[in-house]
Design a protein around this motif. Structure first.
Motif, PDB file in Angstrom:
ATOM      1  N   GLN B  22       0.650  -1.036   0.064  1.00  0.00           N
ATOM      2  CA  GLN B  22      -0.462   0.085  -0.016  1.00  0.00           C
ATOM      3  C   GLN B  22       0.785   1.216   0.120  1.00  0.00           C
ATOM      4  OE1 GLN B  22      -3.014  -0.484   2.970  1.00  0.00           O
ATOM      5  NE2 GLN B  22      -3.840   1.861   1.969  1.00  0.00           N
ATOM      6  N   HIS B  23       1.347   1.187   1.003  1.00  0.00           N
ATOM      7  CA  HIS B  23       2.592   2.427   1.158  1.00  0.00           C
ATOM      8  C   HIS B  23       3.899   2.234   0.485  1.00  0.00           C
ATOM      9  CE1 HIS B  23      -0.619   3.047   3.467  1.00  0.00           C
ATOM     10  NE2 HIS B  23      -0.809   2.820   4.752  1.00  0.00           N
ATOM     11  N   GLY B  24       5.003   0.783   0.316  1.00  0.00           N
ATOM     12  CA  GLY B  24       5.955   1.040  -0.785  1.00  0.00           C
ATOM     13  C   GLY B  24       6.392   1.844  -1.761  1.00  0.00           C
ATOM     14  N   PRO B  25       5.217   1.921  -2.624  1.00  0.00           N
ATOM     15  CA  PRO B  25       5.729   2.430  -4.092  1.00  0.00           C
ATOM     16  C   PRO B  25       6.083   4.527  -2.952  1.00  0.00           C
ATOM     17  CG  PRO B  25       3.917   1.153  -4.454  1.00  0.00           C
ATOM     18  CD  PRO B  25       4.132   1.336  -2.936  1.00  0.00           C
ATOM     19  N   ALA B  26       5.102   4.841  -2.981  1.00  0.00           N
ATOM     20  CA  ALA B  26       5.584   6.079  -1.972  1.00  0.00           C
ATOM     21  C   ALA B  26       6.571   6.880  -0.966  1.00  0.00           C
ATOM     22  CB  ALA B  26       4.116   6.916  -1.066  1.00  0.00           C
ATOM     23  N   VAL B  27       6.610   5.721  -0.321  1.00  0.00           N
ATOM     24  CA  VAL B  27       8.067   5.189   1.199  1.00  0.00           C
ATOM     25  C   VAL B  27       9.254   5.619  -0.033  1.00  0.00           C
ATOM     26  CG1 VAL B  27       9.547   4.385   2.663  1.00  0.00           C
ATOM     27  CG2 VAL B  27       7.488   4.828   2.600  1.00  0.00           C
ATOM     28  N   ARG B  28       9.037   4.669  -1.465  1.00  0.00           N
ATOM     29  CA  ARG B  28      10.167   4.318  -2.474  1.00  0.00           C
ATOM     30  C   ARG B  28      10.060   6.069  -3.243  1.00  0.00           C
ATOM     31  NH1 ARG B  28      11.700   3.008  -7.752  1.00  0.00           N
ATOM     32  NH2 ARG B  28      13.555   2.368  -7.913  1.00  0.00           N
ATOM     33  N   GLY B  29       9.162   6.685  -3.379  1.00  0.00           N
ATOM     34  CA  GLY B  29       9.267   7.788  -4.286  1.00  0.00           C
ATOM     35  C   GLY B  29       9.472   8.964  -3.158  1.00  0.00           C
ATOM     36  N   TYR B  30       9.421   8.671  -2.283  1.00  0.00           N
ATOM     37  CA  TYR B  30      10.003   9.977  -1.411  1.00  0.00           C
ATOM     38  C   TYR B  30      11.227   9.840  -1.816  1.00  0.00           C
ATOM     39  CZ  TYR B  30      11.341  12.706   2.636  1.00  0.00           C
ATOM     40  OH  TYR B  30      11.540  13.435   3.880  1.00  0.00           O
ATOM     41  N   VAL B  31      11.765   8.485  -1.205  1.00  0.00           N
ATOM     42  CA  VAL B  31      13.453   8.542  -0.732  1.00  0.00           C
ATOM     43  C   VAL B  31      14.179   8.506  -2.317  1.00  0.00           C
ATOM     44  CG1 VAL B  31      15.327   6.981  -0.146  1.00  0.00           C
ATOM     45  CG2 VAL B  31      13.142   7.176   0.801  1.00  0.00           C
ATOM     46  N   LEU B  32      13.060   8.486  -3.085  1.00  0.00           N
ATOM     47  CA  LEU B  32      14.209   8.368  -4.447  1.00  0.00           C
ATOM     48  C   LEU B  32      14.566   9.434  -5.453  1.00  0.00           C
ATOM     49  CD1 LEU B  32      15.336   6.875  -7.002  1.00  0.00           C
ATOM     50  CD2 LEU B  32      13.226   6.632  -8.176  1.00  0.00           C
ATOM     51  N   ALA B  33      13.134  10.462  -4.956  1.00  0.00           N
ATOM     52  CA  ALA B  33      13.140  11.639  -4.980  1.00  0.00           C
ATOM     53  C   ALA B  33      14.153  12.681  -4.334  1.00  0.00           C
ATOM     54  CB  ALA B  33      11.355  12.376  -4.972  1.00  0.00           C
ATOM     55  N   MET B  34      14.400  12.494  -2.937  1.00  0.00           N
ATOM     56  CA  MET B  34      15.801  13.063  -2.643  1.00  0.00           C
ATOM     57  C   MET B  34      16.707  12.323  -2.300  1.00  0.00           C
ATOM     58  SD  MET B  34      13.595  15.247  -0.019  1.00  0.00           S
ATOM     59  CE  MET B  34      15.199  15.144   1.222  1.00  0.00           C
ATOM     60  N   ASP B  39      19.328   2.486  -6.378  1.00  0.00           N
ATOM     61  CA  ASP B  39      20.030   1.461  -5.278  1.00  0.00           C
ATOM     62  C   ASP B  39      20.023   2.000  -4.391  1.00  0.00           C
ATOM     63  OD1 ASP B  39      21.733   3.773  -5.751  1.00  0.00           O
ATOM     64  OD2 ASP B  39      23.622   2.688  -5.759  1.00  0.00           O
ATOM     65  N   VAL B  40      20.209   2.798  -3.722  1.00  0.00           N
ATOM     66  CA  VAL B  40      19.802   3.609  -2.879  1.00  0.00           C
ATOM     67  C   VAL B  40      18.426   3.986  -2.099  1.00  0.00           C
ATOM     68  CG1 VAL B  40      20.217   5.916  -1.408  1.00  0.00           C
ATOM     69  CG2 VAL B  40      21.808   5.407  -2.767  1.00  0.00           C
ATOM     70  N   ALA B  41      17.542   4.650  -2.860  1.00  0.00           N
ATOM     71  CA  ALA B  41      16.351   4.160  -2.574  1.00  0.00           C
ATOM     72  C   ALA B  41      15.584   2.717  -2.099  1.00  0.00           C
ATOM     73  CB  ALA B  41      15.238   4.900  -3.991  1.00  0.00           C
ATOM     74  N   ASP B  42      16.100   1.292  -3.069  1.00  0.00           N
ATOM     75  CA  ASP B  42      15.491   0.591  -2.466  1.00  0.00           C
ATOM     76  C   ASP B  42      16.307   0.072  -1.382  1.00  0.00           C
ATOM     77  OD1 ASP B  42      14.683   0.411  -5.119  1.00  0.00           O
ATOM     78  OD2 ASP B  42      15.731  -0.802  -5.848  1.00  0.00           O
ATOM     79  N   GLN B 132      12.475  21.049   0.016  1.00  0.00           N
ATOM     80  CA  GLN B 132      12.585  19.489  -0.549  1.00  0.00           C
ATOM     81  C   GLN B 132      11.502  18.419   0.017  1.00  0.00           C
ATOM     82  OE1 GLN B 132      15.523  17.639  -2.648  1.00  0.00           O
ATOM     83  NE2 GLN B 132      16.431  19.342  -3.387  1.00  0.00           N
ATOM     84  N   ARG B 133      12.405  17.884   1.171  1.00  0.00           N
ATOM     85  CA  ARG B 133      11.167  17.298   3.086  1.00  0.00           C
ATOM     86  C   ARG B 133      10.100  17.934   2.748  1.00  0.00           C
ATOM     87  NH1 ARG B 133      15.381  17.497   7.424  1.00  0.00           N
ATOM     88  NH2 ARG B 133      14.558  15.193   8.302  1.00  0.00           N
ATOM     89  N   VAL B 134       9.857  19.417   3.218  1.00  0.00           N
ATOM     90  CA  VAL B 134       8.275  19.709   3.195  1.00  0.00           C
ATOM     91  C   VAL B 134       7.575  19.738   2.215  1.00  0.00           C
ATOM     92  CG1 VAL B 134       6.956  21.696   3.296  1.00  0.00           C
ATOM     93  CG2 VAL B 134       9.047  21.307   4.975  1.00  0.00           C
ATOM     94  N   LEU B 135       7.890  19.453   0.873  1.00  0.00           N
ATOM     95  CA  LEU B 135       6.665  19.614   0.049  1.00  0.00           C
ATOM     96  C   LEU B 135       6.923  17.966  -1.072  1.00  0.00           C
ATOM     97  CD1 LEU B 135       8.047  22.400  -2.261  1.00  0.00           C
ATOM     98  CD2 LEU B 135       6.361  22.153  -0.974  1.00  0.00           C
ATOM     99  N   LEU B 136       7.752  17.122  -0.509  1.00  0.00           N
ATOM    100  CA  LEU B 136       7.772  15.625  -0.696  1.00  0.00           C
ATOM    101  C   LEU B 136       6.368  15.698   0.007  1.00  0.00           C
ATOM    102  CD1 LEU B 136      11.204  14.822  -2.254  1.00  0.00           C
ATOM    103  CD2 LEU B 136       9.087  15.463  -3.269  1.00  0.00           C
ATOM    104  N   LEU B 137       6.878  15.529   1.277  1.00  0.00           N
ATOM    105  CA  LEU B 137       6.456  14.974   2.512  1.00  0.00           C
ATOM    106  C   LEU B 137       4.671  15.269   2.589  1.00  0.00           C
ATOM    107  CD1 LEU B 137       8.476  15.119   5.755  1.00  0.00           C
ATOM    108  CD2 LEU B 137       7.614  12.725   4.986  1.00  0.00           C
ATOM    109  N   ARG B 138       4.586  16.744   2.028  1.00  0.00           N
ATOM    110  CA  ARG B 138       3.380  16.736   2.029  1.00  0.00           C
ATOM    111  C   ARG B 138       2.712  15.929   0.287  1.00  0.00           C
ATOM    112  NH1 ARG B 138      -1.337  19.101   3.253  1.00  0.00           N
ATOM    113  NH2 ARG B 138      -2.571  20.062   2.089  1.00  0.00           N
TER     114      ARG B 138
END
Lengths: 181, 178
Positions: B22-34, B39-42, B132-138
């Motif tokens: 349910q939330h994995g893609p969002a978590v990975r998306g956030y990490v990847l964007a950051m 490879d680091v995102a995974d 980035q953190r504020v907008l991506l977390l939003r």
């Protein structure tokens, strides 16, 4: 929260919400912020469309759980072993206990008639045929019962106390470790 | 007792696996964007769910699993950034090289994806890391700004300022591109 900060919060929340009703975006500033937000959302949606999700690998069991289960299993096996040993010991001791429990019983003294006593020269009261000088109370029986109770106490109590005390200590330690987990 | 523990283990496993779907893609998306490195995102994604798994007995279900997971991921990113600043400041070209591996079969698609990532990387490069953190977390967590401020460990007014400046920077960029 101050009124100014409340307004700012509301403005930015409106500008960055998923689908804000258009009538909420009244002022130009909010509309501009919204423009920046929709740009970012579009870029993120495009990039996420091609996301390749890896699989999830969860540990089978955490080491703490494994250790906990092992210790519990060992303790259960030890407890079972001890219980079997205690039961076997009690069964083995019962017949022996029954035969040896009379070690405190009083052996009746054979009757000696006054006429058989050697003449020591001391003055003795005349024989009174109405007095029965044999032990005729229940002391023998009471002593016998008491000896059996003491033997039973030693046989059961001491033998059982030590392992149960040890088990209790072990369970206490395990409980503390579980609490710490 | 073992049966109870096993049942609880199965239940926790289902819950965490459900979170992943349910939330994995969002978590990975956030990490990847950051971090802009697949490879680091995974790695961070795995680490996030490993930590969630380890802390499963302490988790209280309040319907905010995504916020919870994103907070773990954000904390991991902060720790990583402290250890190595390179991971948070790679160029867009590195991101493209790292991310495009699995879809290299279709050159046209790969080119399109690279272009999308490049545009996103350029846009994010306009923002400071806190913005980035504020907008991506939003976006990924749909968090309230109060929750974002709590995640970042800053006052609400600071989180709002980051959001406002970040959005203005993005709008400015669009205006310039047009």
């Amino acid at each position: 929260m101050e009124t100014h900060e409340k307004q700012r919060l509301q403005q930015i929340e409106t500008a960055t919400s998923r689908d804000p009703p258009s009538d909420e975006i009244r002022d130009e500033e909010t509309a501009e912020l919204r423009e920046g937000w929709t740009t970012l959302v579009r870029l993120l949606e495009d990039a996420d469309r091609v996301q390749a999700m890896p699989g999830l690998v969860l540990p089978e069991q955490t080491p703490a759980t494994v250790v906990w289960h092992l210790r519990l299993g060992t303790l259960a096996a030890l407890a079972a072993g001890l219980m079997i040993a205690v039961t076997a010991s009690r069964l083995w001791r019962s017949p022996e206990q029954a035969s040896s429990s009379r070690w405190l019983s009083v052996v009746p003294v054979p009757e000696v008639s006054r006429s058989e006593l050697p003449d020591s020269g001391h003055a003795l009261p005349p024989a009174d045929s109405t007095i029965d000088d044999r032990w005729d109370d229940d002391l023998d029986d009471r002593l016998d019962d008491l000896s059996q109770q003491i033997a039973g106490f030693h046989g059961n109590g001491y033998l059982l106390d030590a392992p149960f005390h040890w088990l209790s200590e072990q369970i206490g330690e395990l409980h503390e470790e579980i609490e710490e987990l | 007792m073992n049966t109870d523990a096993g049942r609880r283990d199965d239940s926790d496993r289902k819950r965490v696996t459900g979170w992943f779907h349910q939330h994995g893609p969002a978590v990975r998306g956030y990490v990847l964007a950051m971090v802009r490195r697949a490879d680091v995102a995974d790695d961070v994604l795995q680490e996030t769910f490993r930590k969630a798994w380890e802390a499963r007995s302490r988790y209280r279900e309040e319907g905010a699993a995504r916020t919870y997971l994103l907070r773990i991921a954000d904390r991991l990113l902060v720790d990583r950034a402290r250890r190595s600043r390179r991971e948070t400041t790679v160029e867009a070209t590195v991101w493209e090289q790292c991310e495009s591996g699995s879809e290299a079969d279709d050159p046209a698609r790969t080119a399109e994806q690279s272009e999308q990532r490049r545009r996103l990387a350029e846009a994010l490069a306009e923002l400071t890391p806190p913005q980035q953190r504020v907008l991506l977390l939003r976006y990924y967590g749909e968090m309230s700004f109060a929750e974002i401020a709590e995640t970042l460990g800053c006052p609400l007014s600071t989180a709002l300022s980051h959001a406002r400046r970040g959005l203005n920077a993005l709008r400015q960029r669009i205006t310039e591109v047009k």
